[in-house]
Design a protein around this motif. Structure first.
Motif, short mmCIF file in Angstrom:
data_model
loop_
_atom_site.label_atom_id
_atom_site.label_comp_id
_atom_site.label_asym_id
_atom_site.label_seq_id
_atom_site.Cartn_x
_atom_site.Cartn_y
_atom_site.Cartn_z
N LYS A 152 0.84 -1.19 0.00
CA LYS A 152 0.00 0.00 0.00
C LYS A 152 0.88 1.24 0.00
N ASN A 153 0.26 2.37 -0.41
CA ASN A 153 0.96 3.65 -0.38
C ASN A 153 2.23 3.61 -1.23
N VAL A 154 2.10 3.09 -2.46
CA VAL A 154 3.22 3.05 -3.41
C VAL A 154 2.80 3.65 -4.74
N LYS A 155 3.81 4.13 -5.48
CA LYS A 155 3.60 4.56 -6.86
C LYS A 155 4.28 3.51 -7.73
N ILE B 59 -7.11 -1.79 -2.36
CA ILE B 59 -7.38 -3.23 -2.16
C ILE B 59 -7.54 -3.45 -0.66
N PRO B 60 -8.64 -4.11 -0.23
CA PRO B 60 -8.84 -4.29 1.22
C PRO B 60 -7.78 -5.19 1.83
N VAL C 75 -0.73 -3.12 -4.69
CA VAL C 75 -0.32 -4.34 -5.39
C VAL C 75 -0.45 -5.52 -4.43
N LEU C 76 -1.26 -6.49 -4.83
CA LEU C 76 -1.49 -7.68 -3.99
C LEU C 76 -0.71 -8.85 -4.56
N VAL C 77 0.13 -9.45 -3.72
CA VAL C 77 0.92 -10.61 -4.12
C VAL C 77 0.37 -11.84 -3.40
#
Ligand SMILES: [Zn+2]
Length: 510
Positions: free
Chosen positions: A44-47, A75-76, A61-63
């Motif tokens: 979270k909190n990324v560019k 994304i929750p 981004v979800l891994v």
């Protein structure tokens, strides 16, 4: 057995292994990310720099396991997910679960469904840039030693192997999550790294260099005959002449785990028995290598500086030109028409290279060769700008370790950005390198996802860097200083996080 059938059996074996290893409850080890945490990570909190576009996207981004599963806003951090363990894919079956800080896994094993709840490892990037892990498309892990090629004659397999492992660790710490070993390495170290026993990048292996007698891979002492050199006994280099021996060398490399073949078709700087301008191997011999690689569904990359030999190699079916610095307009045009890759070691053309301690004696043979190269490559960057070939990042350092190696690698990152601009350089280091990996076809050991991009379904090879690399290349550890660079530790401070295959190897965000 067909390649497809063989791979299907391998895939089944992999699924079984994953299922078994997940059976016991996961436990934290050494305070680092434990099994459950590494299965689902949410950035979270990324560019995001995705490797493809000259811009950053503010996205989460979800891994899931070793793949990038989802890229979206907000994304929750909790929810119930169905996870197909063989691919790392997932689908959400319920919305955010009231305060439940977990995702639920449904794993599938031969018709059985196993539900598994895992804690989400939420990583706050603090507004920094999330980008693909870097790819170096030309390294030599087996040459991580100081000195000259002759020093390899006194090295045991044990020393060479241990040094290769040390270099692999260095490469990962510099942000390289994938390397293409361009000669000398079979898949032994790769297997140990893939098993998680040693830290290191993914490795694509060329096997032993394929060289003619007195070619760029003829490293033995002058009095030695074919087969007598240490590097030949260890199958790091193969000295072969004639179509049959080339066929045998290529097939032997594939038997030992090579993913593609590397062939020397012109002279080199570090080798002592060949003039830099020499043509090497007959057309028939090059074709034998191309045929062998194509029989395995893979490709041939060549070491080449001479323009005549670049043209010849492209016409004979070679798919990647490594070095290629004296390329002409005609050859560059053909390279682009044939959709081949160009892998230039651009530091050879850096003014700073003239300050190399090795080049201070103008009569020193490698210096004479180097100056020939330097003086015959004046059009290289202009032609790249004119034809926009598929360029990949090539460092190609041999016989260099420790601080000088680190300084050279950091400068090489800087130099490509200085020559091509940050966006091109970053594409060479990410997306383009990933596309070259895919040329290995059925021999591709990492064929389940893309490399070098931040996309849904791609492998979770991820860096978080402090700043925007599209504006400031030092954020990936590049340094404008080379020989005068201050020594650094193994750590590259602006690279805050390194994830490879879904596992976090470094995290200094906190
Ligand atoms: Zn090389």
């Amino acid at each position: 057995m067909s390649n497809k059938l063989y791979r299907a059996i391998l895939t089944l074996a992999v699924i079984a292994t994953i299922t078994l290893s997940l059976a016991p409850p996961a436990t934290a080890q050494d305070g680092k990310a434990n099994d459950t945490e590494s299965e689902v990570t949410l950035f979270k909190n990324v560019k995001v720099f995705n490797g493809t576009e000259n811009m950053l996207h503010e996205m989460d981004v979800l891994v899931v396991k070793n793949k990038i599963h989802k890229i979206a806003k907000d994304i929750p951090t909790s929810g119930t997910w169905e996870v197909d363990m063989k691919t790392g894919g997932a689908k959400q079956t319920k919305g955010p679960g009231g305060g439940l800080e977990a995702y639920t896994f449904n794993t599938f094993e031969q018709g059985k469904t196993v539900k598994k709840q895992v804690k989400v490892n939420v990583i706050d990037g603090g507004g920094r840039t999330l980008m693909p892990g870097l790819i170096d498309s030309h390294v030599h892990l087996n040459f991580y030693k100081d000195g000259t090629l002759i020093d390899l004659e006194s090295s045991t397999w044990e020393e060479i192997g241990a040094r290769a492992a040390a270099m692999a660790k260095e490469m990962l710490e510099m942000g390289f999550t994938t390397v293409r070993d361009m000669g000398g390495t079979h898949d032994g170290l790769k297997k140990v790294i893939d098993q998680g026993l040693l830290p290191g990048p993914r490795i694509y292996c060329a096997g032993g260099f394929i060289s003619q007698t007195s070619g760029h891979g003829d490293f033995g002492l002058p009095a030695m005959r074919k087969g007598e050199a240490n590097v030949e006994r260890l199958e790091i280099a193969r000295m072969v002449d004639g179509r049959n021996e080339v066929l045998q060398a290529g097939r032997r490399n594939f038997a030992l785990g090579a993913h593609y073949l590397k062939v020397m078709v012109s002279g080199g700087v570090t080798s002592v028995k060949d003039p830099i301008y020499a043509s090497q191997f007959s057309d028939d011999e090059v074709l034998a290598a191309v045929e062998t690689a194509e029989d395995w569904g893979s490709y041939v990359a060549v070491h080449v500086f001479q323009d005549d030999d670049i043209l010849r190699a492209l016409n004979l079916g070679v798919k990647c030109i490594d070095h290629g610095l004296t390329i002409s307009d005609e050859s560059m045009k053909l390279l682009v028409e044939k959709d081949a890759f160009l892998s230039p070691n651009c530091t050879a053309l850096a003014r700073e290279a003239l300050a190399h301690p090795m080049h201070q004696d103008p009569t020193f043979p490698p210096t004479v060769k180097f100056m020939w190269l330097f003086n015959n490559s004046s059009e290289f960057f202009n032609l790249c700008k004119k034809y926009k070939p598929k360029l990949v990042f090539n460092s190609d350092y041999v016989l260099l370790t420790g601080d000088p190696f680190r300084a050279s690698m950091d400068f090489t990152k800087y130099n490509v950005a200085d020559r091509f601009g940050n966006f091109w350089a970053l594409q060479m280091l990410t997306k383009n390198g990933g596309e070259l990996c895919e040329l290995t076809g059925p021999e591709n050991p990492y064929a389940d996802g893309k490399l070098g991009v931040i996309e849904e379904g791609a492998y979770a090879d991820i860096l978080i860097v402090d700043g925007n690399p599209l504006e400031d290349i030092t954020t990936i550890g590049a340094n404008s200083q080379w020989f005068d660079a201050a020594p650094r530790s193994q750590d590259v401070p602006p690279i805050k996080l390194i994830m490879k295959d879904g596992k976090v190897y470094k995290n200094t965000l906190k």
